[in-house]
Design a protein around this motif. Sequence first.
Motif, PDB file in Angstrom:
ATOM      1  N   LYS A  24      63.894  -9.888  20.567  1.00 52.06           N
ATOM      2  CA  LYS A  24      64.418 -11.037  19.825  1.00 52.06           C
ATOM      3  C   LYS A  24      64.735 -10.664  18.373  1.00 52.06           C
ATOM      4  O   LYS A  24      65.744 -11.089  17.817  1.00 52.06           O
ATOM      5  N   ARG A  25      63.879  -9.855  17.757  1.00 51.60           N
ATOM      6  CA  ARG A  25      64.132  -9.440  16.368  1.00 51.60           C
ATOM      7  C   ARG A  25      65.367  -8.550  16.303  1.00 51.60           C
ATOM      8  O   ARG A  25      66.172  -8.666  15.374  1.00 51.60           O
TER       9      ARG A  25
ATOM     10  N   PHE B  88      68.393 -10.745  16.533  1.00 51.03           N
ATOM     11  CA  PHE B  88      68.589 -11.462  15.277  1.00 51.03           C
ATOM     12  C   PHE B  88      69.188 -10.543  14.211  1.00 51.03           C
ATOM     13  O   PHE B  88      70.141 -10.917  13.521  1.00 51.03           O
TER      14      PHE B  88
END
Length: 76
Positions: A54-55, A58
């Motif tokens: 997820k990071r 992002f």
Amino acid sequence: MPRIDERTARNNYATYALGATRAEHRSEYSKAASLWDKAIKSNCSAAKLFWATKRAEFCESAANMGWRHPNAREGI
């Protein structure tokens, strides 16, 4: 509590995650995404794999959009 040196402990996930976090704080999102990708390839738990994925997503998005953190720290 003693501080753990991620490199000495040979904890590659922690080393990459720490570097990625520092890059994010400096608004170096391309570098952060690359480090999160390396963390994903490290031996880690399912929760850490999910977080790193997820990071990375992002950071890739932030880099593509040219985002800059308003309080980005320089030279850390």
